[in-house]
Motif scaffolding. Structure first.
Motif, PDB file in Angstrom:
ATOM      1  N   MET A  70      49.956  -0.932  58.806  1.00 43.63           N
ATOM      2  CA  MET A  70      49.097  -1.599  57.824  1.00 43.63           C
ATOM      3  C   MET A  70      49.741  -1.564  56.440  1.00 43.63           C
ATOM      4  O   MET A  70      49.724  -2.559  55.719  1.00 43.63           O
ATOM      5  CB  MET A  70      47.722  -0.935  57.778  1.00 43.63           C
ATOM      6  CG  MET A  70      46.913  -1.089  59.029  1.00 43.63           C
ATOM      7  SD  MET A  70      46.324  -2.748  59.288  1.00 43.63           S
ATOM      8  CE  MET A  70      45.143  -2.887  57.972  1.00 43.63           C
ATOM      9  N   LEU A  71      50.313  -0.427  56.075  1.00 45.27           N
ATOM     10  CA  LEU A  71      50.984  -0.324  54.777  1.00 45.27           C
ATOM     11  C   LEU A  71      52.208  -1.227  54.704  1.00 45.27           C
ATOM     12  O   LEU A  71      52.479  -1.820  53.653  1.00 45.27           O
ATOM     13  CB  LEU A  71      51.382   1.132  54.501  1.00 45.27           C
ATOM     14  CG  LEU A  71      50.246   2.067  54.125  1.00 45.27           C
ATOM     15  CD1 LEU A  71      50.758   3.495  53.987  1.00 45.27           C
ATOM     16  CD2 LEU A  71      49.590   1.617  52.834  1.00 45.27           C
ATOM     17  N   LEU A  72      52.933  -1.334  55.797  1.00 43.53           N
ATOM     18  CA  LEU A  72      54.091  -2.226  55.829  1.00 43.53           C
ATOM     19  C   LEU A  72      53.661  -3.675  55.620  1.00 43.53           C
ATOM     20  O   LEU A  72      54.296  -4.422  54.862  1.00 43.53           O
ATOM     21  CB  LEU A  72      54.833  -2.073  57.156  1.00 43.53           C
ATOM     22  CG  LEU A  72      56.112  -2.880  57.310  1.00 43.53           C
ATOM     23  CD1 LEU A  72      57.147  -2.435  56.289  1.00 43.53           C
ATOM     24  CD2 LEU A  72      56.647  -2.729  58.720  1.00 43.53           C
ATOM     25  N   GLY A  73      52.568  -4.078  56.245  1.00 43.26           N
ATOM     26  CA  GLY A  73      52.037  -5.420  56.030  1.00 43.26           C
ATOM     27  C   GLY A  73      51.604  -5.632  54.595  1.00 43.26           C
ATOM     28  O   GLY A  73      51.819  -6.705  54.016  1.00 43.26           O
ATOM     29  N   PHE A  74      51.004  -4.613  53.987  1.00 41.82           N
ATOM     30  CA  PHE A  74      50.583  -4.725  52.590  1.00 41.82           C
ATOM     31  C   PHE A  74      51.778  -4.840  51.654  1.00 41.82           C
ATOM     32  O   PHE A  74      51.754  -5.629  50.710  1.00 41.82           O
ATOM     33  CB  PHE A  74      49.719  -3.517  52.212  1.00 41.82           C
ATOM     34  CG  PHE A  74      49.218  -3.565  50.805  1.00 41.82           C
ATOM     35  CD1 PHE A  74      48.265  -4.487  50.435  1.00 41.82           C
ATOM     36  CD2 PHE A  74      49.704  -2.684  49.858  1.00 41.82           C
ATOM     37  CE1 PHE A  74      47.801  -4.545  49.133  1.00 41.82           C
ATOM     38  CE2 PHE A  74      49.258  -2.725  48.557  1.00 41.82           C
ATOM     39  CZ  PHE A  74      48.296  -3.659  48.190  1.00 41.82           C
ATOM     40  N   VAL A  75      52.817  -4.075  51.904  1.00 39.82           N
ATOM     41  CA  VAL A  75      54.030  -4.155  51.080  1.00 39.82           C
ATOM     42  C   VAL A  75      54.661  -5.539  51.221  1.00 39.82           C
ATOM     43  O   VAL A  75      55.115  -6.136  50.234  1.00 39.82           O
ATOM     44  CB  VAL A  75      55.024  -3.037  51.454  1.00 39.82           C
ATOM     45  CG1 VAL A  75      56.380  -3.260  50.815  1.00 39.82           C
ATOM     46  CG2 VAL A  75      54.466  -1.684  51.045  1.00 39.82           C
ATOM     47  N   GLY A  76      54.667  -6.087  52.428  1.00 44.43           N
ATOM     48  CA  GLY A  76      55.170  -7.444  52.628  1.00 44.43           C
ATOM     49  C   GLY A  76      54.355  -8.467  51.866  1.00 44.43           C
ATOM     50  O   GLY A  76      54.893  -9.387  51.249  1.00 44.43           O
ATOM     51  N   PHE A  77      53.035  -8.292  51.891  1.00 44.66           N
ATOM     52  CA  PHE A  77      52.152  -9.178  51.128  1.00 44.66           C
ATOM     53  C   PHE A  77      52.470  -9.105  49.637  1.00 44.66           C
ATOM     54  O   PHE A  77      52.552 -10.140  48.960  1.00 44.66           O
ATOM     55  CB  PHE A  77      50.697  -8.797  51.383  1.00 44.66           C
ATOM     56  CG  PHE A  77      49.743  -9.302  50.350  1.00 44.66           C
ATOM     57  CD1 PHE A  77      49.374 -10.636  50.328  1.00 44.66           C
ATOM     58  CD2 PHE A  77      49.212  -8.446  49.400  1.00 44.66           C
ATOM     59  CE1 PHE A  77      48.495 -11.109  49.369  1.00 44.66           C
ATOM     60  CE2 PHE A  77      48.343  -8.907  48.446  1.00 44.66           C
ATOM     61  CZ  PHE A  77      47.977 -10.241  48.425  1.00 44.66           C
ATOM     62  N   LEU A  78      52.645  -7.898  49.111  1.00 42.11           N
ATOM     63  CA  LEU A  78      52.973  -7.754  47.686  1.00 42.11           C
ATOM     64  C   LEU A  78      54.310  -8.392  47.350  1.00 42.11           C
ATOM     65  O   LEU A  78      54.451  -9.059  46.319  1.00 42.11           O
ATOM     66  CB  LEU A  78      52.983  -6.275  47.298  1.00 42.11           C
ATOM     67  CG  LEU A  78      51.635  -5.598  47.152  1.00 42.11           C
ATOM     68  CD1 LEU A  78      51.818  -4.128  46.783  1.00 42.11           C
ATOM     69  CD2 LEU A  78      50.789  -6.291  46.113  1.00 42.11           C
ATOM     70  N   ALA A  79      55.306  -8.205  48.212  1.00 42.49           N
ATOM     71  CA  ALA A  79      56.626  -8.792  47.960  1.00 42.49           C
ATOM     72  C   ALA A  79      56.546 -10.314  47.934  1.00 42.49           C
ATOM     73  O   ALA A  79      57.142 -10.965  47.058  1.00 42.49           O
ATOM     74  CB  ALA A  79      57.614  -8.314  49.028  1.00 42.49           C
ATOM     75  N   LEU A  80      55.816 -10.892  48.869  1.00 41.93           N
ATOM     76  CA  LEU A  80      55.681 -12.347  48.897  1.00 41.93           C
ATOM     77  C   LEU A  80      54.896 -12.865  47.699  1.00 41.93           C
ATOM     78  O   LEU A  80      55.213 -13.928  47.147  1.00 41.93           O
ATOM     79  CB  LEU A  80      55.018 -12.788  50.199  1.00 41.93           C
ATOM     80  CG  LEU A  80      55.871 -12.628  51.452  1.00 41.93           C
ATOM     81  CD1 LEU A  80      55.043 -12.934  52.690  1.00 41.93           C
ATOM     82  CD2 LEU A  80      57.091 -13.531  51.387  1.00 41.93           C
ATOM     83  N   VAL A  82      54.745 -11.451  44.669  1.00 48.17           N
ATOM     84  CA  VAL A  82      55.607 -11.354  43.489  1.00 48.17           C
ATOM     85  C   VAL A  82      56.664 -12.449  43.521  1.00 48.17           C
ATOM     86  O   VAL A  82      56.932 -13.104  42.507  1.00 48.17           O
ATOM     87  CB  VAL A  82      56.250  -9.950  43.407  1.00 48.17           C
ATOM     88  CG1 VAL A  82      57.347  -9.902  42.366  1.00 48.17           C
ATOM     89  CG2 VAL A  82      55.187  -8.908  43.109  1.00 48.17           C
ATOM     90  N   ALA A  83      57.251 -12.687  44.674  1.00 45.41           N
ATOM     91  CA  ALA A  83      58.258 -13.744  44.783  1.00 45.41           C
ATOM     92  C   ALA A  83      57.661 -15.105  44.493  1.00 45.41           C
ATOM     93  O   ALA A  83      58.274 -15.941  43.815  1.00 45.41           O
ATOM     94  CB  ALA A  83      58.871 -13.723  46.189  1.00 45.41           C
ATOM     95  N   ALA A  84      56.458 -15.348  44.966  1.00 46.17           N
ATOM     96  CA  ALA A  84      55.805 -16.634  44.709  1.00 46.17           C
ATOM     97  C   ALA A  84      55.462 -16.803  43.231  1.00 46.17           C
ATOM     98  O   ALA A  84      55.572 -17.890  42.675  1.00 46.17           O
ATOM     99  CB  ALA A  84      54.540 -16.765  45.552  1.00 46.17           C
ATOM    100  N   SER A  85      55.071 -15.708  42.571  1.00 51.49           N
ATOM    101  CA  SER A  85      54.728 -15.818  41.162  1.00 51.49           C
ATOM    102  C   SER A  85      55.960 -16.107  40.307  1.00 51.49           C
ATOM    103  O   SER A  85      55.874 -16.796  39.291  1.00 51.49           O
ATOM    104  CB  SER A  85      54.027 -14.548  40.671  1.00 51.49           C
ATOM    105  OG  SER A  85      54.918 -13.463  40.672  1.00 51.49           O
TER     106      SER A  85
END
Length: 89
Positions: A70-80, A82-85
């Motif tokens: 779950m944490l790995l999925g959350f970190v992936g969500f944050l990375a995407l 930030v990249a999108a912003s």
């Protein structure tokens, strides 16, 4: 009976945190120090998310490997996010 007390306590804690978020948003703090109010509301939101994920999605009683996934999925969500912003600018 113990679960009822636990979930009632969690409900009250979530209610209090939500009330604090509204108070921060409605007070003059939001107008005078927007960044501080935003940081405070964000911290309170993260606390609420951890409590909801831990108890209402039963991550507290799951093996640690499920929590790490779950944490790995959350970190992936944050990375995407930030990249999108950065790509919007």
């Amino acid at each position: 009976m113990a679960r009822t007390k636990l979930y009632t306590g969690i409900y009250v804690a979530l209610f209090v945190i939500a009330t604090l978020q509204v108070v921060v948003e409605r007070t003059a703090l939001m107008e005078e120090a927007y960044v501080i109010a935003l940081a405070l509301i964000t911290v309170l939101s993260v606390i609420k998310a951890v409590v909801v994920a831990g108890y209402f999605q039963h991550l507290v009683w799951e093996p640690r490997s499920v929590t790490y996934v779950m944490l790995l999925g959350f970190v992936g969500f944050l990375a995407l996010t930030v990249a999108a912003s950065y790509s919007i600018q």
